[in-house]
Motif scaffolding. Structure first.
Motif, mmCIF file in Angstrom:
data_model
loop_
_atom_site.group_PDB
_atom_site.id
_atom_site.type_symbol
_atom_site.label_atom_id
_atom_site.label_comp_id
_atom_site.label_asym_id
_atom_site.label_seq_id
_atom_site.Cartn_x
_atom_site.Cartn_y
_atom_site.Cartn_z
ATOM 1 N N TYR A 5 0.846 -1.187 0.000
ATOM 2 C CA TYR A 5 0.000 0.000 0.000
ATOM 3 C C TYR A 5 0.884 1.240 0.000
ATOM 4 O O TYR A 5 2.021 1.206 0.488
ATOM 5 C CB TYR A 5 -0.901 0.013 1.237
ATOM 6 C CG TYR A 5 -1.841 -1.168 1.308
ATOM 7 C CD1 TYR A 5 -3.149 -1.061 0.867
ATOM 8 C CD2 TYR A 5 -1.408 -2.399 1.811
ATOM 9 C CE1 TYR A 5 -4.014 -2.152 0.919
ATOM 10 C CE2 TYR A 5 -2.260 -3.492 1.867
ATOM 11 C CZ TYR A 5 -3.557 -3.361 1.420
ATOM 12 O OH TYR A 5 -4.404 -4.446 1.458
ATOM 13 N N ASP A 6 0.351 2.344 -0.550
ATOM 14 C CA ASP A 6 1.127 3.583 -0.512
ATOM 15 C C ASP A 6 0.884 4.305 0.808
ATOM 16 O O ASP A 6 0.196 3.805 1.704
ATOM 17 C CB ASP A 6 0.823 4.468 -1.726
ATOM 18 C CG ASP A 6 -0.587 5.046 -1.712
ATOM 19 O OD1 ASP A 6 -1.270 4.991 -0.662
ATOM 20 O OD2 ASP A 6 -1.023 5.566 -2.762
ATOM 21 N N ASN B 180 10.316 -1.908 -8.627
ATOM 22 C CA ASN B 180 9.873 -0.745 -9.413
ATOM 23 C C ASN B 180 9.192 0.297 -8.521
ATOM 24 O O ASN B 180 8.172 0.880 -8.891
ATOM 25 C CB ASN B 180 8.944 -1.164 -10.552
ATOM 26 C CG ASN B 180 9.633 -2.059 -11.546
ATOM 27 O OD1 ASN B 180 10.751 -1.778 -11.979
ATOM 28 N ND2 ASN B 180 8.984 -3.156 -11.904
ATOM 29 N N LEU B 181 9.768 0.522 -7.348
ATOM 30 C CA LEU B 181 9.216 1.492 -6.424
ATOM 31 C C LEU B 181 9.923 2.834 -6.576
ATOM 32 O O LEU B 181 10.777 3.010 -7.453
ATOM 33 C CB LEU B 181 9.344 0.964 -4.989
ATOM 34 C CG LEU B 181 8.748 -0.425 -4.745
ATOM 35 C CD1 LEU B 181 8.899 -0.821 -3.288
ATOM 36 C CD2 LEU B 181 7.285 -0.481 -5.167
ATOM 37 N N THR B 182 9.593 3.772 -5.727
ATOM 38 C CA THR B 182 10.139 5.124 -5.823
ATOM 39 C C THR B 182 10.908 5.450 -4.552
ATOM 40 O O THR B 182 10.406 5.219 -3.442
ATOM 41 C CB THR B 182 9.013 6.156 -6.016
ATOM 42 O OG1 THR B 182 8.251 5.803 -7.164
ATOM 43 C CG2 THR B 182 9.584 7.561 -6.189
ATOM 44 N N VAL B 183 12.111 5.990 -4.718
ATOM 45 C CA VAL B 183 12.910 6.337 -3.547
ATOM 46 C C VAL B 183 12.258 7.485 -2.797
ATOM 47 O O VAL B 183 11.433 8.222 -3.345
ATOM 48 C CB VAL B 183 14.356 6.706 -3.945
ATOM 49 C CG1 VAL B 183 15.057 5.520 -4.588
ATOM 50 C CG2 VAL B 183 14.373 7.915 -4.869
ATOM 51 N N SER B 184 12.630 7.622 -1.516
ATOM 52 C CA SER B 184 12.115 8.690 -0.646
ATOM 53 C C SER B 184 10.596 8.640 -0.538
ATOM 54 O O SER B 184 9.949 9.674 -0.331
ATOM 55 C CB SER B 184 12.565 10.065 -1.162
ATOM 56 O OG SER B 184 13.961 10.121 -1.269
ATOM 57 N N THR B 185 10.040 7.441 -0.653
ATOM 58 C CA THR B 185 8.582 7.275 -0.618
ATOM 59 C C THR B 185 8.223 6.239 0.441
ATOM 60 O O THR B 185 8.926 5.244 0.610
ATOM 61 C CB THR B 185 8.059 6.820 -1.994
ATOM 62 O OG1 THR B 185 8.412 7.807 -2.966
ATOM 63 C CG2 THR B 185 6.553 6.634 -1.970
ATOM 64 N N SER B 186 7.126 6.477 1.144
ATOM 65 C CA SER B 186 6.688 5.561 2.185
ATOM 66 C C SER B 186 5.687 4.549 1.638
ATOM 67 O O SER B 186 4.808 4.893 0.833
ATOM 68 C CB SER B 186 6.045 6.334 3.346
ATOM 69 O OG SER B 186 6.997 7.144 3.988
ATOM 70 N N VAL C 1 3.514 -3.125 8.384
ATOM 71 C CA VAL C 1 4.634 -2.286 8.793
ATOM 72 C C VAL C 1 4.878 -1.246 7.713
ATOM 73 O O VAL C 1 4.759 -1.529 6.521
ATOM 74 C CB VAL C 1 5.914 -3.116 9.032
ATOM 75 C CG1 VAL C 1 6.420 -3.760 7.749
ATOM 76 C CG2 VAL C 1 7.011 -2.271 9.680
ATOM 77 N N SER C 2 5.169 -0.014 8.130
ATOM 78 C CA SER C 2 5.445 1.068 7.194
ATOM 79 C C SER C 2 6.943 1.226 7.012
ATOM 80 O O SER C 2 7.710 1.158 7.987
ATOM 81 C CB SER C 2 4.835 2.379 7.703
ATOM 82 O OG SER C 2 3.430 2.289 7.729
ATOM 83 N N VAL C 3 7.344 1.445 5.759
ATOM 84 C CA VAL C 3 8.762 1.554 5.408
ATOM 85 C C VAL C 3 8.926 2.712 4.434
ATOM 86 O O VAL C 3 8.115 2.868 3.507
ATOM 87 C CB VAL C 3 9.281 0.257 4.750
ATOM 88 C CG1 VAL C 3 10.756 0.394 4.402
ATOM 89 C CG2 VAL C 3 9.040 -0.933 5.651
ATOM 90 N N THR C 4 9.952 3.512 4.635
ATOM 91 C CA THR C 4 10.282 4.576 3.692
ATOM 92 C C THR C 4 11.552 4.202 2.964
ATOM 93 O O THR C 4 12.593 3.955 3.602
ATOM 94 C CB THR C 4 10.475 5.918 4.407
ATOM 95 O OG1 THR C 4 9.260 6.268 5.072
ATOM 96 C CG2 THR C 4 10.842 7.008 3.412
#
Length: 697
Positions: free
Chosen positions: A175-176, A197-203, A275-278
């Motif tokens: 999830y974003d 294929n995710l984006t850096v500096s993104t949670s 769990v949330s990860v950035t």
């Protein structure tokens, strides 16, 4: 090469995988050794290559990069296989066309310069035209879902610390930062997963479906449910986000994360393992990734007071009944003994791990906060984890039998793990079980401490049924029945009715009372009998417990005349048994005449205000027993409001029979007992009984 006659499309075994570390050109080698030559040639059965046949070997090369150094540009895989012992362009001059390199000579080399072409082949004759494989790296999240088999309470343990076992087939959802659904994947054979294929500096938030975690132990089947013990960077989330709830269903409709966890009190489900990860910022040298986003689980942990389902005491028993390998368990935690001292959990047995939150912070548990941690609210009632069973949720420790084992053997239902892990939240000594001295020797009978876990029912004939060997039940208050009116059918604990339960241990229990030691309310009053030891119970021990307020008898022993071991009844309090039936003894032997009872050793017990005998024997249906240093007072005098009183059988110790035709010849010894204020005689030896030694009472 041209089409092979045989292929080996699997990676080499661990230890034979080439590992090349670095960026750009990196030289190294991994070798196929003689040890696995046979495996390379094995295509189901061992195969020998004939002249002209070819073998294709798939060779795995693992490429790793230092932290923050994953390249952003396309990389090309230009590794080679050769039999040379030194670095070369990747091939060699063959003696003749068609000659196959022996498998034990194959050596892999990374001769890469990150180019798009291979070095020229020098093989004579028809050759392949290989093209380097492009590899691109993108920001990612990855981790492992694992089982912590030997978790024993307290802080959750990491994959490395627990020696965890990766679990396959677990659905993972991504999830974003707003909780919008993005993607799903499934853990592989080793429990690993990744989102790319995710984006850096993104949670992002990662969710694991805890109800899909399987056990690595043999006997594992669908329907067994685990409890979260660890999540990435958090050892204090045992039980998940809402320990009192079950895992929400898989999100197959792209719903928001918030919708999976309703805020209304009493909602039955939640997204438990999240769990949330950035993702970190990309460095100047390349892409970064977040790894080790792990989730750990265990099948013995009890985290709520629900009658059934994930995290319940019933689920622990269902798991233990089905999973094997108890003899190899080494659970890491501790419990409390009768004196309050800390004891390590026993190896080779499967103990329940109670971790029911009181709303405060403890090792493994997060403190309740209405805003940040609404799911960790206290589940205790006046300091007690009160579990109410329904008609469909009996507790039955009954093993799954195979040709080689009974899986439930060695189960330990231990409420003192709650005391150790969460604290002594129900302080004090149980009513009717304060310290005293018994027998003519004045033996100390220690007080029984109030337990932190109470299990009750108003809907079951038997609250706890034990039908497996070497079962231990410890540190609980147990009471209740289905409300039958003849007072002869129900019992709180039933042992050995349908299967061998030899080696049982029942200790530090309050049977028939609440967790304070008092008589329960009418709706959940105690059963007809406190404990029934029936024909397959074998020999075991009942000790350091309070048995009271039963409608009929307290402890009845009908484990069979053929039983060879000795039943030990040690240092217990029996009080106000037969509360509603005038024939309710504190302790009875052989009252089911067709079954009878085996040898027994009754030492250091207190019997007070039983409605019939303190201790009763059915003549002709019992085996040799010893009664030493017991105190029996007020037999036949329940002495409590609401009790049904009769003095017909109100003796301290009595040998009786119903029809006058039987004979008892076993050599019993009654010594050093104190018997006072009986409504009838102190000791009655009825017609037909002989060989009783009465001494020093």
């Amino acid at each position: 090469m041209s089409s092979p006659d045989f292929t080996v499309p699997t990676a080499l075994a661990t230890g034979n995988t080439a590992n090349f570390t670095g960026q750009g050109t990196a030289n190294g080698a991994g070798t196929v050794t003689d040890a696995n030559k046979a495996a390379l040639l094995n295509t189901g059965t061992a195969q020998a290559l004939s002249p002209g046949q070819r073998l294709l070997v798939t060779y795995t090369v693992r490429l790793t990069f230092p932290a923050s150094s994953v390249p952003t540009a396309t990389q090309y895989n230009t590794a080679y296989a050769s039999n040379s012992t030194s670095t070369n362009p990747g091939s060699r001059q063959l003696a003749a066309n068609g000659v196959i390199l022996p498998p034990d000579d194959l050596t892999a080399y990374d001769a890469s310069t990150n180019g798009t072409t291979y070095a020229p082949s020098r093989e004579v004759g028809p050759v392949d035209s290989p093209v380097p494989t492009p590899v691109n790296f993108t920001p990612s999240l990855s981790g492992t879902v694992f089982e912590d088999v030997n978790y024993g309470g307290g802080a959750g343990r990491t994959l490395a610390a627990s020696g965890g076992v990766g679990r396959p087939g677990v659905r993972m959802e991504l999830y974003d930062a707003t909780g919008a659904y993005l993607a799903t994947t499934t853990t592989d054979a080793n429990g690993n997963y990744s989102f790319t294929n995710l984006t850096v500096s993104t949670s992002y938030t990662v969710r694991a479906l805890s109800n899909q975690v399987t056990s690595s132990r043999f006997g594992s089947v669908a329907g067994l449910l685990a409890v979260q013990t660890y999540r990435y960077n958090d050892a204090n989330r045992v039980g998940g986000e809402y320990p009192a709830r079950a895992e929400a269903a898989a999100n197959t409709t792209s719903a928001s994360l918030a919708s999976l966890t309703p805020t209304a009190a009493g909602s039955p489900t939640a997204a438990e393992s999240i769990v949330s990860v950035t993702l970190p910022v990309a460095s100047s040298t390349g892409v970064t990734a977040s790894t080790g986003i792990d989730f750990g689980y265990n099948f013995d942990t009890v985290v709520n007071t629900n009658a059934s389902g994930q995290g319940s005491v019933q689920q622990f028993i269902l798991n233990s009944n089905t999973l094997g390998g108890e003899s190899s368990l080494t659970q890491s935690g501790s419990r409390r003994d009768a004196a309050g001292a800390t004891q390590a959990l026993p190896a080779g047995q499967e103990s329940s791990i109670f971790m029911i939150s009181d709303g405060r912070a403890h090792a493994g548990l997060t403190a309740y906060d209405a805003t940040t941690n609404p799911g960790t609210i206290s589940q205790l009632t006046n300091g007690v984890a009160l579990i109410t069973l329904t008609a469909t949720t009996p507790l039955s420790i009954a093993g799954t039998s195979t040709a080689t084992a009974v899986y439930a053997a060695g189960t330990v239902l231990d409420g003192t793990t709650q005391t150790f892990n969460v604290g002594d939240t129900n302080t004090g000594t149980a009513t009717n079980a304060t310290a005293t001295r018994v027998g003519t020797d004045g033996v100390t009978l220690a007080a029984i401490q109030r337990p932190e876990v109470e299990i009750q029912t108003s809907a079951l004939t038997t609250l706890l049924d034990i039908e497996a060997a070497n079962t231990t039940v410890r540190g609980l208050a147990l009471h209740g029945s289905n409300g039958d009116t003849d007072y002869t059918n129900s019992q709180t604990i039933l042992v050995g009715n349908t299967a061998s339960a030899d080696g049982y241990l029942l200790e530090n229990l309050l049977v028939g009372t609440t967790a304070t030691g008092t008589r329960p309310t009418t709706a959940t009053q105690t059963s007809d009998y406190g404990i029934s030891l029936l024909g397959q119970a074998g020999a075991g021990t009942v000790q350091n417990s309070l048995i009271g307020y039963t409608n009929n008898g307290g402890l009845r022993v009908n484990n069979g005349l053929a039983t060879t071991g000795t039943t030990q009844i040690l240092s217990n309090f029996f009080t106000k048994t037969g509360f509603l039936v005038a024939t309710g003894e504190g302790l009875s032997f052989g009252d089911i005449a067709a079954t009878g009872s085996g040898p027994a050793n009754v030492v250091g017990n207190s019997f007070t205000n039983t409605n019939a005998e303190g201790i009763g024997f059915e003549i002709g249906s019992t085996s040799a027993s010893t009664l030493t240093n017991n105190t029996i007072s007020n037999a036949g005098l329940v002495g409590d409001t609401g009790a049904t009183v009769s003095a017909l059988e109100g003796s301290g110790i009595a040998y009786i029979q119903r029809d006058g035709t039987k004979r008892g010849t076993q050599a019993d010894v009654l010594s050093k007992n104190v018997i006072t204020n009986s409504q009838n005689a102190g000791i009655v030896i009825g017609y037909g009984q002989q060989n009783i030694t009465i001494s020093q009472n």
